[in-house]
Design a protein around this motif. Structure first.
Motif, mmCIF file in Angstrom:
data_model
loop_
_atom_site.group_PDB
_atom_site.id
_atom_site.type_symbol
_atom_site.label_atom_id
_atom_site.label_comp_id
_atom_site.label_asym_id
_atom_site.label_seq_id
_atom_site.Cartn_x
_atom_site.Cartn_y
_atom_site.Cartn_z
ATOM 1 N N THR A 94 6.606 6.139 -4.371
ATOM 2 C CA THR A 94 6.157 4.798 -4.005
ATOM 3 C C THR A 94 7.089 3.769 -4.636
ATOM 4 O OG1 THR A 94 4.609 4.838 -5.879
ATOM 5 C CG2 THR A 94 3.744 5.462 -3.731
ATOM 6 N N SER A 95 6.879 2.504 -4.312
ATOM 7 C CA SER A 95 7.739 1.443 -4.861
ATOM 8 C C SER A 95 6.892 0.252 -5.272
ATOM 9 C CB SER A 95 8.794 1.025 -3.834
ATOM 10 O OG SER A 95 8.178 0.651 -2.621
ATOM 11 N N ILE A 96 5.937 0.496 -6.161
ATOM 12 C CA ILE A 96 5.023 -0.546 -6.629
ATOM 13 C C ILE A 96 5.663 -1.288 -7.800
ATOM 14 C CG2 ILE A 96 2.703 -1.026 -7.481
ATOM 15 C CD1 ILE A 96 2.858 0.123 -4.624
ATOM 16 N N ALA A 97 5.598 -2.619 -7.746
ATOM 17 C CA ALA A 97 6.229 -3.443 -8.784
ATOM 18 C C ALA A 97 5.254 -3.884 -9.868
ATOM 19 C CB ALA A 97 6.884 -4.673 -8.149
ATOM 20 N N GLY A 98 3.951 -3.938 -9.557
ATOM 21 C CA GLY A 98 3.004 -4.427 -10.560
ATOM 22 C C GLY A 98 1.579 -4.384 -10.057
ATOM 23 N N ILE A 99 0.709 -5.064 -10.788
ATOM 24 C CA ILE A 99 -0.723 -5.033 -10.510
ATOM 25 C C ILE A 99 -1.273 -6.451 -10.667
ATOM 26 C CG2 ILE A 99 -1.281 -4.454 -12.911
ATOM 27 C CD1 ILE A 99 -3.515 -2.630 -11.807
ATOM 28 N N SER A 100 -2.209 -6.841 -9.826
ATOM 29 C CA SER A 100 -2.723 -8.208 -9.861
ATOM 30 C C SER A 100 -3.624 -8.431 -11.066
ATOM 31 C CB SER A 100 -3.493 -8.516 -8.581
ATOM 32 O OG SER A 100 -4.739 -7.840 -8.563
ATOM 33 N N GLN A 101 -3.719 -9.687 -11.483
ATOM 34 C CA GLN A 101 -4.585 -10.030 -12.612
ATOM 35 C C GLN A 101 -6.053 -9.775 -12.282
ATOM 36 O OE1 GLN A 101 -3.646 -10.928 -15.768
ATOM 37 N NE2 GLN A 101 -1.622 -10.357 -14.976
ATOM 38 N N GLU A 102 -6.431 -9.929 -11.015
ATOM 39 C CA GLU A 102 -7.811 -9.668 -10.612
ATOM 40 C C GLU A 102 -8.175 -8.207 -10.858
ATOM 41 O OE1 GLU A 102 -10.747 -10.232 -6.719
ATOM 42 O OE2 GLU A 102 -8.577 -10.025 -6.441
ATOM 43 N N VAL A 103 -7.260 -7.308 -10.487
ATOM 44 C CA VAL A 103 -7.520 -5.879 -10.696
ATOM 45 C C VAL A 103 -7.544 -5.550 -12.178
ATOM 46 C CG1 VAL A 103 -6.643 -3.548 -10.295
ATOM 47 C CG2 VAL A 103 -6.574 -5.230 -8.455
ATOM 48 N N LEU A 104 -6.625 -6.134 -12.950
ATOM 49 C CA LEU A 104 -6.629 -5.894 -14.398
ATOM 50 C C LEU A 104 -7.943 -6.339 -15.023
ATOM 51 C CD1 LEU A 104 -3.034 -6.853 -15.611
ATOM 52 C CD2 LEU A 104 -4.091 -4.590 -15.617
ATOM 53 N N ALA A 105 -8.480 -7.465 -14.550
ATOM 54 C CA ALA A 105 -9.762 -7.953 -15.078
ATOM 55 C C ALA A 105 -10.884 -6.961 -14.765
ATOM 56 C CB ALA A 105 -10.078 -9.319 -14.486
#
Length: 461
Positions: free
Chosen positions: A333-344
């Motif tokens: 895959t080529s995922i760059a990061g994760i959203s703040q909503e998901v981290l919360a």
């Protein structure tokens, strides 16, 4: 007190020196690249070193301290660090560094550590063997893992039996592997054995081996795990699952460091070391006569207790980053990061499956993601399987059925059963003991736990 500050950043050296001067210490500033630095320190009569872990390029403060030790300069060290890795912290522990000053730090923290060495004569220490680096599969911040890294360093430097405690999914085998990788045994085998996955009547044969013809199905000689280990490390996972008869045989093996293959007459000497792990409270089980007390003491010469993910929630962002990188490699895959909503959402989750549950969630999200960022819609399946909320059970059931309809009552039942098993297994992680309390067979309980993703055999990890 004469104190050397070694850091490649001039502003850091200057600020630390100003603090020390205000409290009547005599600071000397170095960037770590000075010619014959050890001789300069001796000439100045330096009594304490404050060294940054990163000195520019690939050269580290730990490398510099090793050079000092080779030059027979043995001074107490305070290691400054803004970013830590398991290997750095384990190496620091291995060469005797106990005091870490985490950047950014305040004046009080600095002076508290310095005060420990005022009027203390440096002790002569023998030169340590440098740690060989292995793959860094374990991720954790300094705040939560500092004591564990220290213990790994101690364990790597000795051949004591080590017992690693921790709930399922906290990384017990990774800790055992780190101890092995950073020990003098790293050139030899690391053999991992899941004690719960081996049937009782086969355990002795699997551990010690057997000769051809020693029993009905023994059509050839089998070399057991103990013999395969050689001078390496034998890791016994889920040690609390052994019954009393097998506990007795294991105790004799640990005491004598000798064994025989089943059907054999030759006594073989075990030349490796033993690390064991459990999610059961062995001390309590030994007091209840459910686990041999003498075996418990033999296994637990040094203990390491792994924190749950619930206890190290501020590590979730760096763990997510780590697992995204691994998923990109493993799943292409080529995922760059994760959203703040998901981290919360992740920070609010109970994570009863601990780091393994987080890893599996990230892998699934990486496959579901529609762009380079993991967003809430990419974890819908995970959200749908959330544990029951902390609310009145009757109100929750009523709300669920009113919202989703009676046709989803089976789903509600499964959610409740999963939560019940999660809680039961977290409180009583010994499968044999829990199956007795629930009045079901051990195999039935294991099957139910596996169906809900609460328990995995060694083959499934």
């Amino acid at each position: 007190m004469k104190i050397a500050i070694i850091d490649d950043q001039q502003e850091i050296r200057y600020s630390v020196a100003k603090i020390l001067q205000r409290y009547n210490h005599t600071p000397f500033q170095f960037n770590g690249e000075e010619f014959e630095l050890s001789l300069m320190l001796e000439a100045q009569g330096v009594e304490l070193l404050i060294v940054d872990v990163m000195l520019g390029g690939s050269f580290t403060g730990i490398d510099l301290i090793k050079q000092f030790k080779k030059a027979k300069l043995n001074l107490p060290v305070i290691l400054m660090t803004a970013y830590t890795t398991p290997s750095n912290m384990i190496e620091a522990s291995k060469i005797g560094i106990k005091d870490i000053l985490q950047k950014p730090f305040d004046e009080t923290e600095l002076l508290k550590l310095v005060e420990k060495y005022v009027h203390v004569t440096p002790k002569k220490k023998s030169e340590s063997i440098a740690l060989k680096q292995g793959d860094e599969a374990f991720v954790g911040s300094y705040e939560t893992m500092k004591e564990i890294y220290k213990k790994i360093g101690i364990a790597a430097n000795n051949d004591l039996c080590v017992l690693v405690y921790g709930e399922t999914g906290t990384g017990k085998e990774l800790i055992a592997n780190l101890i092995h990788t950073n020990s003098e045994r790293n050139a030899h085998a690391f053999i991992a054995v899941n004690c719960a996955s081996i049937p009782k009547d086969l355990f002795e044969s699997q551990l010690f081996g057997h000769e051809k013809g020693s029993f009905t199905s023994a059509d050839k000689q089998h070399i057991g795990y103990a013999e395969q280990t050689g001078e390496g490390t034998l890791f016994l996972d889920e040690i609390g699952e052994l019954d009393s008869e097998l506990q007795s045989k294991l105790l004799r093996f640990l005491e004598t460091k000798k064994f025989r293959r089943i059907g054999g007459s030759k006594e073989i000497t075990f030349e490796g070391r033993i690390i064991s792990a459990t999610n059961a409270k062995l001390k309590e089980l030994s007091q209840q006569k459910l686990f041999r007390e003498d075996l418990y003491f033999r296994l637990s010469m040094l203990t390491i207790t792994m924190p749950t993910l619930q206890e190290r929630k501020h590590d979730i962002p760096i763990l997510c980053e780590h697992f995204i990188a691994k998923a990109n490699h493993d799943l292409k895959t080529s995922i760059a990061g994760i959203s703040q909503e998901v981290l919360a959402l992740f920070r609010d989750h109970a994570w009863r499956g601990n780091i393994r549950e987080l890893r599996n969630t990230i892998y699934s999200a990486c496959l579901n993601a529609n762009d380079e960022i993991i967003r809430r819609e990419d974890i819908q399946e995970w959200e749908a399987h959330h544990d029951l909320p902390n609310t009145n059970l009757e109100d929750y059931c009523r709300h669920f059925l009113e919202t989703h309809g009676i046709e989803r009552v089976v789903e509600l039942k499964e959610k409740m059963q999963k939560t019940f098993l999660h809680v039961s297994f977290s409180l009583y992680p010994n499968i044999t003991q829990l199956s007795t309390l629930l009045d079901i067979s051990r195999n039935t309980l294991k099957k139910q736990l596996k169906e809900f993703g609460i328990y995995e055999t060694e083959e499934e990890k």
